[in-house]
Each structure stands twice: as C-alpha cells, then as structure tokens.
Enzyme design. Structure first.
Site, PDB file in Angstrom:
ATOM      1  N   LYS A 172       0.867  -1.178   0.000  1.00 20.53           N
ATOM      2  CA  LYS A 172       0.000   0.000   0.000  1.00 20.53           C
ATOM      3  C   LYS A 172       0.907   1.233   0.000  1.00 20.53           C
ATOM      4  O   LYS A 172       1.410   1.659   1.036  1.00 20.53           O
ATOM      5  CB  LYS A 172      -0.923   0.017   1.221  1.00 20.53           C
ATOM      6  CG  LYS A 172      -2.104   0.924   0.994  1.00 20.53           C
ATOM      7  CD  LYS A 172      -2.427   1.890   2.091  1.00 20.53           C
ATOM      8  CE  LYS A 172      -1.511   2.968   2.443  1.00 20.53           C
ATOM      9  NZ  LYS A 172      -1.378   4.095   1.508  1.00 20.53           N
ATOM     10  N   GLU A 248       9.590   1.828  10.660  1.00 19.44           N
ATOM     11  CA  GLU A 248      10.647   2.818  10.389  1.00 19.44           C
ATOM     12  C   GLU A 248       9.966   4.166  10.508  1.00 19.44           C
ATOM     13  O   GLU A 248       9.195   4.554   9.633  1.00 19.44           O
ATOM     14  CB  GLU A 248      11.209   2.631   8.971  1.00 19.44           C
ATOM     15  CG  GLU A 248      11.878   1.294   8.718  1.00 19.44           C
ATOM     16  CD  GLU A 248      13.267   1.212   9.320  1.00 19.44           C
ATOM     17  OE1 GLU A 248      13.799   2.242   9.763  1.00 19.44           O
ATOM     18  OE2 GLU A 248      13.816   0.097   9.366  1.00 19.44           O
ATOM     19  N   GLU A 383      10.271  16.931  13.960  1.00 26.70           N
ATOM     20  CA  GLU A 383      10.853  16.940  12.613  1.00 26.70           C
ATOM     21  C   GLU A 383      10.274  18.129  11.850  1.00 26.70           C
ATOM     22  O   GLU A 383       9.055  18.306  11.855  1.00 26.70           O
ATOM     23  CB  GLU A 383      10.390  15.709  11.839  1.00 26.70           C
ATOM     24  CG  GLU A 383      10.981  14.412  12.211  1.00 26.70           C
ATOM     25  CD  GLU A 383      10.500  13.323  11.239  1.00 26.70           C
ATOM     26  OE1 GLU A 383      11.344  12.714  10.584  1.00 26.70           O
ATOM     27  OE2 GLU A 383       9.284  13.075  11.150  1.00 26.70           O
TER      28      GLU A 383
HETATM   29  P1  NAD Z   1       2.520   9.047   7.066  1.00 22.55           P
HETATM   30  O1  NAD Z   1       2.643   8.335   8.360  1.00 22.55           O
HETATM   31  O2  NAD Z   1       1.535  10.137   6.971  1.00 22.55           O
HETATM   32  O3  NAD Z   1       2.154   8.031   5.907  1.00 22.55           O
HETATM   33  C1  NAD Z   1       2.925   6.884   5.643  1.00 22.55           C
HETATM   34  C2  NAD Z   1       2.054   5.830   5.004  1.00 22.55           C
HETATM   35  O4  NAD Z   1       1.059   5.430   5.944  1.00 22.55           O
HETATM   36  C3  NAD Z   1       1.297   6.303   3.761  1.00 22.55           C
HETATM   37  O5  NAD Z   1       1.252   5.247   2.823  1.00 22.55           O
HETATM   38  C4  NAD Z   1      -0.089   6.573   4.302  1.00 22.55           C
HETATM   39  O6  NAD Z   1      -1.113   6.435   3.349  1.00 22.55           O
HETATM   40  C5  NAD Z   1      -0.196   5.475   5.329  1.00 22.55           C
HETATM   41  N1  NAD Z   1      -1.222   5.694   6.359  1.00 22.55           N
HETATM   42  C6  NAD Z   1      -1.579   6.839   6.966  1.00 22.55           C
HETATM   43  N2  NAD Z   1      -2.588   6.605   7.840  1.00 22.55           N
HETATM   44  C7  NAD Z   1      -2.865   5.286   7.774  1.00 22.55           C
HETATM   45  C8  NAD Z   1      -3.793   4.420   8.413  1.00 22.55           C
HETATM   46  N3  NAD Z   1      -4.662   4.862   9.295  1.00 22.55           N
HETATM   47  N4  NAD Z   1      -3.775   3.117   8.074  1.00 22.55           N
HETATM   48  C9  NAD Z   1      -2.900   2.640   7.168  1.00 22.55           C
HETATM   49  N5  NAD Z   1      -2.010   3.391   6.531  1.00 22.55           N
HETATM   50  C10 NAD Z   1      -1.977   4.701   6.827  1.00 22.55           C
HETATM   51  O7  NAD Z   1       3.986   9.518   6.711  1.00 22.55           O
HETATM   52  P2  NAD Z   1       4.478  10.337   5.429  1.00 22.55           P
HETATM   53  O8  NAD Z   1       4.081  11.757   5.610  1.00 22.55           O
HETATM   54  O9  NAD Z   1       4.081   9.633   4.181  1.00 22.55           O
HETATM   55  O10 NAD Z   1       6.065  10.180   5.563  1.00 22.55           O
HETATM   56  C11 NAD Z   1       6.846  11.028   6.332  1.00 22.55           C
HETATM   57  C12 NAD Z   1       7.239  10.377   7.647  1.00 22.55           C
HETATM   58  O11 NAD Z   1       7.896   9.145   7.378  1.00 22.55           O
HETATM   59  C13 NAD Z   1       8.230  11.182   8.437  1.00 22.55           C
HETATM   60  O12 NAD Z   1       7.870  11.165   9.797  1.00 22.55           O
HETATM   61  C14 NAD Z   1       9.542  10.451   8.230  1.00 22.55           C
HETATM   62  O13 NAD Z   1      10.491  10.638   9.240  1.00 22.55           O
HETATM   63  C15 NAD Z   1       9.096   9.054   8.146  1.00 22.55           C
HETATM   64  N6  NAD Z   1      10.070   8.228   7.445  1.00 22.55           N
HETATM   65  C16 NAD Z   1      10.810   7.340   8.167  1.00 22.55           C
HETATM   66  C17 NAD Z   1      11.765   6.566   7.527  1.00 22.55           C
HETATM   67  C18 NAD Z   1      12.588   5.576   8.295  1.00 22.55           C
HETATM   68  O14 NAD Z   1      13.206   4.734   7.665  1.00 22.55           O
HETATM   69  N7  NAD Z   1      12.628   5.628   9.612  1.00 22.55           N
HETATM   70  C19 NAD Z   1      11.961   6.680   6.150  1.00 22.55           C
HETATM   71  C20 NAD Z   1      11.190   7.603   5.431  1.00 22.55           C
HETATM   72  C21 NAD Z   1      10.235   8.355   6.110  1.00 22.55           C
END
Ligand code: NAD
Length: 479
Positions: A172, A248, A383
């Site tokens: 997803k 992550e 962040e």
């Molecule tokens: P996000 O948490 O908003 O979304 C990530 C994913 O989760 C997306 O595919 C989104 O559709 C999905 N999602 C959101 N709500 C959900 C739910 N209720 N059920 C299932 N899926 C759901 O994050 P983002 O804005 O896409 O990414 C940025 C964040 O990711 C930052 O905090 C960044 O630090 C983190 N990040 C971490 C790493 C790592 O390796 N630690 C790598 C890249 C990004």
C-alpha cells in the site's frame, strides 16, 4: 502505463471504478487518476497473497533469487524513466530521483544474493537419541505500507527481503506517490513473479482498507515506514492479532561538529544531509550542534554555500532543491521558522516561501539557516521535514551528548571529528540506530537501517532486514 490495482496477477479497476487524482507538487497540475481501492479489493488482495504463499514459500531459493535478479535488472534498465516519473509525482530533482532508484535497486540485488543463504542450525543434543534442528521459515503474507518521500526505495527495501524469505506481499504505497509503485510492480510482473506473490493496492484514504488488512488473520506481518503517529496506530491495531511488526518512523537527527573536525567537509556534509530531498528525509540533519570556538567560521562557510543552492522544478537542469510535497508541509516549515524567530533565533539566510515565476504553486521554500536555536523552540522538538537548518552552540562533549540524545527520537546521528577516542565515545554513547562519523550519507543495502526509541522497531537492510521476515522453528527429533 497502468493506473489500476494489481491483484492475483491481474490489473483491474477498484470496486465501483473509484479513482483518485495524482498531482505534480512543483506545478499543482493533474498528472493522472489511479484506482482507489475499497475494503472489498483489500480482502481480495489478502486472499491472493495467502493463496500464493502456499506455493511461493515452498519455491526453491534459487528460483526466488532468479526472479529478484530479473527484477533488479529491469529496474536498472528503466532507472531513467522511473526517476522522471518520481520527479513528476514527488518533486525531487531528477538526478536525486535516479540516485534513489539505483539505491532501491541495490536492495533487490542484495536480497537476490541473500535469498540463497537462509540457513538453519543443528544444535548438539543432550541425548544420543535426539537431534535438535532450527529451521528458518517465511513468516507469511506481509502488508507493506510506504511513505511518499522515497517512493521507490522504501518499497524495494521491504519487498526484496520479504520475497527472498518466501513471503508474499500486499503493498500500500503513499497516496501522494502511487505511480512509482505501479511502475515498479509492472516491472516485477515482467520479471515473472507468479500471480498473488506481489499485490498492489493504491488508495486515497487508507483507513478503511487498512482496517481490513490489519485485522485479517491471513496477514502475518506489517512492515511500515512513515510518521511515528501512524506507526503507533498501526502497532496498536496489529496487537489484536499479535502480528509481527517492523516500523521505520520519524527521526530528528543531531549533526555534531567538533572544533577538531575538517570544517569544509563538515559544511559539505551538513548540506548533503540537510538539503537532500528538500529536507524531507527521516535521517536528515535536523539539529546542527557546532562547538562554540568554530561557530562563527562554520556558520559563515555554511551560509555562503547554502545561499548558492538552486531551488526549482526537479526536471530543470541544475536544480538542487525541489518543491515540498504539499501545502501542509510548507505551512509546517513556516510555523517552525516563525516560532524559532519569535523565541529569539536569528535568521542567517532564507526564511521565506518562494513566489514568482516558476514558483507559482507556492510549495517552494528558500534553503534556510537559523542560528541561536534553543531547546524550547518547536524546531528542536519535532521533525521539520523541510529545508531549514537550525544551528546550536555547545562547549563540551558531555554537554552535546546530553543535548543530542533525545527522549523520543533515535534514528540517525552524525559526528564530525578527527579524534579517535572521541569517535569511539560518541558512537558508543549516542542512542541512535545509525551513526555517521564524517559521513553524511551512511545508508546502504548491506547495512542495518532503523531506529531506537520511538523512531522504530526492527531493521531494514543486510542480513538483519531478512530476519524480520523469518520465523524460527525448533524441531526436536527423538529416535
Ligand atoms: P505518514 O505516516 O503520513 O504516511 C505513511 C504511510 O502510511 C502512507 O502510505 C499513508 O497512506 C499510510 N497511512 C496513513 N494513515 C494510515 C492508516 N490509518 N492506516 C494505514 N495506513 C496509513 O507519513 P508520510 O508523511 O508519508 O512520511 C513522512 C514520515 O515518514 C516522516 O515522519 C519520516 O520521518 C518518516 N520516514 C521514516 C523513515 C525511516 O526509515 N525511519 C523513512 C522515510 C520516512
């Protein structure tokens, strides 16, 4: 190119033919519409992954490896096209996008090799009539949820080890960047993975679909990259089925420059770490600590280079910083800068959203440096996920270690020093999953990537990444 769901080896519309739009963050223009999966689609994808697991988990390691190699070669052959697509939907400069595609492909290559090296153990028994074996078996169908900031690499980093281990997957991707995911899955199909081994659900609002996926007893493992908030929510949902979870999550990386460091290298390292992907990376320098005696010199050299960074549309030649992903992201950056300035930080350069020709969409932000930043400011606590570099002064090693070790975040940390003893003390005492010493870009396919504390659970990359998709079975044979 496809714009539909990929379930059980077939491309098809979402139930009710629902779609959602994908837009270009540099221009705000509509790119295309893609299928918007429903709960019914999610149930089918899970069923397909479950059925395919029967045969894929028993496939020979050699066969799994061969398919991963084919996928790797196809990704590399199509790297230019994938990079261009990524820039269009995500915004990062096209050279950087190509770098990500190749970094992402590296995981597929590495796990194509490692697929053949999943060994068990024989343990000496306490009786002559017993044999004790340890088998490593695939955990089962996996749900992989990925973010928009690395639309290719976050998928391959999860999928390649899962497939190598013998798991099947439901992917997803982020609703902001579904196109790179679709193209990667098209290439996987071309490589010849059997139906149901890889399934793709694009969806605009993930709640309904994720409820189905997370509560299904057929999904045995969740692997997620994204925000800490969503990660915690998924972990709570997964707890009901005691599913295996890898997370992550967010980082808030300290970047520490000691007076004994090579200051030019530290400046270049801070730029590489901070401004890659317009500051939208989980491991980017978010708190730059500089020893007081070199603070003025470092800040001046840093400013001179940061002011030269070219901001623009990622497809344009020489652009180094693209747009932010959406308006909320720009507003968050503005809020952090405003809050820091109100609480006494000084603006060294930047500080504004860019407007005018080429920036009409309003999602470009000037590369910014703030000096005199203190712990009470928002930017020190969350962040920023944007091109803002906050600088803090410190006097001693003990003081900076205390400041750097955050109560919640523990993903990546960076240290610039030429002192060996200090290198050892800092690397051993920093409470982070990744430490780069004089190295701003430490992540590679063969090494573990992941966080301490609320930055995550589990590791991706290397042999550690494979363990996340394996169950350990103990067999005692009496004869
Ligand atoms: P996000 O948490 O908003 O979304 C990530 C994913 O989760 C997306 O595919 C989104 O559709 C999905 N999602 C959101 N709500 C959900 C739910 N209720 N059920 C299932 N899926 C759901 O994050 P983002 O804005 O896409 O990414 C940025 C964040 O990711 C930052 O905090 C960044 O630090 C983190 N990040 C971490 C790493 C790592 O390796 N630690 C790598 C890249 C990004």
């Amino acid at each position: 190119m496809e714009n539909r769901l990929y379930i059980n080896g077939k491309w098809r519309e979402a139930a009710g033919s629902r779609q959602f739009p994908v837009t270009n963050p540099a221009t705000g223009e509509f790119i295309t519409a893609v299928a918007d999966a429903s709960a019914a689609d999610a149930r089918e994808a899970v069923e397909a992954a479950w059925q395919a697991f029967e045969t894929w988990s028993k496939e020979t390691a050699r066969k799994r490896s061969e398919l991963l190699y084919k996928w790797y070669r196809l990704i590399v052959e199509h790297a230019g096209e994938l990079a261009s697509l990524m820039t269009t939907e995500q915004g990062k400069p096209v050279n950087e996008a190509k770098g990500e595609v190749l970094y992402g492909a590296d995981f597929v290559l590495w796990y194509a090799e490692e697929a053949k090296r999943i060994y068990g153990d024989l343990i000496p028994a306490s009786a002559q009539t017993k044999r004790l074996q340890v088998l490593q078996q695939p955990v089962g169908p996996v749900l992989a949820i990925t973010p928009w900031n690395f639309p290719a690499a976050m998928i391959t980093r999860k999928i390649a080890p899962a497939l190598a281990a013998g798991c099947t997957v439901v992917i997803k991707p982020s609703e902001e960047t579904p196109l790179t995911a679709i193209r990667l899955v098209e290439l996987a199909e071309q490589a010849g993975f059997p139906p149901g081994v890889i399934n793709l659900l694009t969806v605009q609002n993930p709640r309904e679909v994720s409820e189905v996926l997370l509560t299904s007893p057929l999904i045995r493992k969740i692997t997620f990259t994204g925000s800490t908030e969503v990660g915690k929510f998924l972990m709570r949902q997964a707890a009901n089925g005691v599913k295996r979870v890898s997370l992550e999550l967010g980082g808030h990386a300290p970047f520490i420059v000691f007076a004994d460091a090579d200051i030019e290298k530290a400046v270049d390292g801070a730029i590489a770490s901070k401004f890659r992907n317009a500051g939208q990376t989980c491991v980017c320098a978010n708190r730059i600590y500089v020893e007081e005696t070199i603070l003025a010199a470092f800040t001046e050299k840093f400013r001179a280079k940061v002011e030269q960074l070219k901001v623009g549309q990622g497809h344009q030649e020489d652009v180094e910083i693209g747009p932010l992903i959406n308006q909320e992201a720009v507003e968050k950056v503005e809020r952090h800068v405003r809050d820091a300035l109100e609480k006494g930080a000084q603006l060294v350069c930047g500080g504004q959203r860019l407007t005018g020709a080429g920036y009409e969409n309003g999602q470009f932000f000037q590369p910014t440096i703030l000096a005199g930043v203190t712990n009470d400011m928002l930017i020190s606590q969350e962040e920023t996920f944007g091109p803002v570099a906050p600088i803090y002064a410190f006097r001693t090693e003990e003081e900076v270690l205390d400041l750097a070790n955050h109560p919640n975040y523990g993903l990546a940390a960076y240290v610039y020093t030429s002192n060996l003893g200090r290198t050892i003390r800092m690397t051993e005492n920093l409470e982070f999953g990744i430490v780069g010493v004089n190295d701003p870009l430490p992540a590679v396919a063969q090494a573990p990537f992941g966080g301490y504390k609320e930055s995550g659970l589990g590791r991706e990359g290397g042999k550690y990444g494979l363990e996340e998709f394996l169950e350990t079975k103990f067999v005692s044979i009496q004869f």
